[in-house]
Design a protein around this motif. Structure first.
Motif, short mmCIF file in Angstrom:
data_model
loop_
_atom_site.label_atom_id
_atom_site.label_comp_id
_atom_site.label_asym_id
_atom_site.label_seq_id
_atom_site.Cartn_x
_atom_site.Cartn_y
_atom_site.Cartn_z
N MET A 210 -9.10 -2.10 6.22
CA MET A 210 -9.43 -3.42 5.82
C MET A 210 -8.67 -3.90 4.82
N GLU A 211 -8.37 -3.31 3.81
CA GLU A 211 -7.60 -3.85 2.77
C GLU A 211 -6.30 -4.11 3.52
N VAL A 212 -5.78 -3.30 4.20
CA VAL A 212 -4.26 -3.31 4.78
C VAL A 212 -4.19 -4.49 5.55
N ILE A 213 -5.26 -4.81 6.45
CA ILE A 213 -5.56 -6.01 7.35
C ILE A 213 -5.37 -7.43 6.30
N GLU A 214 -6.34 -7.32 5.26
CA GLU A 214 -6.28 -8.48 4.43
C GLU A 214 -5.13 -8.77 3.89
N ALA A 215 -4.29 -7.69 3.47
CA ALA A 215 -2.77 -8.06 2.83
C ALA A 215 -2.02 -8.62 3.91
N HIS B 234 0.75 -1.20 -0.08
CA HIS B 234 0.16 0.00 -0.06
C HIS B 234 0.85 1.33 -0.09
N LEU B 235 1.94 1.34 0.67
CA LEU B 235 2.78 2.30 0.75
C LEU B 235 3.56 2.54 -0.65
N GLN C 62 12.75 11.24 15.67
CA GLN C 62 11.41 11.20 15.44
C GLN C 62 11.00 10.19 14.61
N ASN C 63 9.80 9.48 14.64
CA ASN C 63 9.32 8.83 13.60
C ASN C 63 8.63 9.65 12.67
N GLU C 64 8.21 9.04 11.24
CA GLU C 64 7.72 9.64 10.43
C GLU C 64 6.32 8.74 10.01
N PHE C 65 5.40 9.29 9.20
CA PHE C 65 4.36 8.63 8.60
C PHE C 65 3.98 8.86 7.01
N GLY C 66 3.70 7.81 6.58
CA GLY C 66 3.32 7.72 5.12
C GLY C 66 1.92 8.43 4.95
#
Length: 257
Positions: A225-230, A117-118, A209-213
């Motif tokens: 839910m798409e991420v979970i299914e992956a 996804h990223l 520091q952390n970053e985010f997409g």
């Protein structure tokens, strides 16, 4: 009767049936909280319950101890993490955990696979089941306790160069909850607290520091839910011997369904 988490339950049981007994199995017997529990509760594939998933709590709200499921140790115990430099027990220096925190069984962010996804070159999975932030409970959920959560959204954390998805969820079917039904129900102040926590918590240990997409956007339920299914598919690949990740403890047969 059906068997769910190794427990006989009625055919018409609700999605939260048998979870108290499942918690006892994880706590009192050698049942892996990662492999030994199904990732979706009974009937959760129906349209009414499609956004419900099984949840194992690692860190209760209001505590500092960094408890983790150990994917490379037999039966995947829940233990307090240790610092690599001196093997001392690890607690959060950035303050107490402001929410319950755990994971969905039978999921994996494969450390040998770029996140689909990223779509960022070189950004691999963090090697753990997908992480869950549980927001709605008024009381701590105990370490090892099993619950059902409603998925509301997701954040794409980039933790030291690894993809480490954070699901935003709310528990259902508990007596001590003020349940959020939609992402829009969650106050912006709560969202800001989540972002601050995961951006900043490692700075207390002298790290960056952390970053985010996705420009730090909280992605909606459907995307989450798409991420979970992956991650469920990546877990299935691990169990089938099709993953390049080889150092996990994986049972040789289905013992608990």
């Amino acid at each position: 009767q059906r068997r769910v988490h190794g427990i006989e339950i009625p055919k018409d049981a609700s999605p939260t049936a048998a979870l108290k007994s499942a918690s006892n199995l994880v706590k009192d017997f050698n049942i892996s909280p990662w492999h030994g529990l199904i990732s979706k509760p009974p009937d959760a594939n129906s349209s009414t319950f499609s956004n419900l998933y099984t949840y194992v709590n690692e860190i209760p709200v209001g505590t500092r101890e960094k408890i983790e499921m150990k994917p490379k140790i037999a039966y995947n115990p829940l233990r307090q993490d240790r610092f690599k430099k001196d093997n001392t027990l690890r607690s959060f220096m950035y303050g107490k955990m402001p929410f319950n925190y755990g994971f969905i069984p039978r999921t994996l962010e494969d450390p040998t696979v770029c996140d689909p996804h990223l779509k960022m070159d070189g950004v691999l999975g963090d090697g753990d089941p997908i992480d869950v932030i549980e927001l709605s409970t008024l009381k701590p959920i105990n370490t090892g306790e099993v619950a059902v959560v409603r998925v509301l959204g997701a954040l794409a954390l980039l933790d030291e160069g690894e993809c480490d998805w954070k699901l935003i969820t709310a528990a259902v079917g508990r007596d001590d909850v003020n349940t959020y039904k939609h992402l829009r129900d969650v106050p912006q102040s709560r969202i800001n607290q989540i972002i601050d926590r995961f951006r900043m918590y490692k700075t207390a240990d002298g790290k960056k520091q952390n970053e985010f997409g996705f420009d730090t956007k909280v992605l909606d339920e459907a995307f989450a839910m798409e991420v979970i299914e992956a991650t469920r598919a990546q877990y299935d690949a691990l169990r089938a011997g099709k993953s390049k990740a080889t150092d996990y403890w994986v049972p040789e047969m289905e013992e608990w369904e």
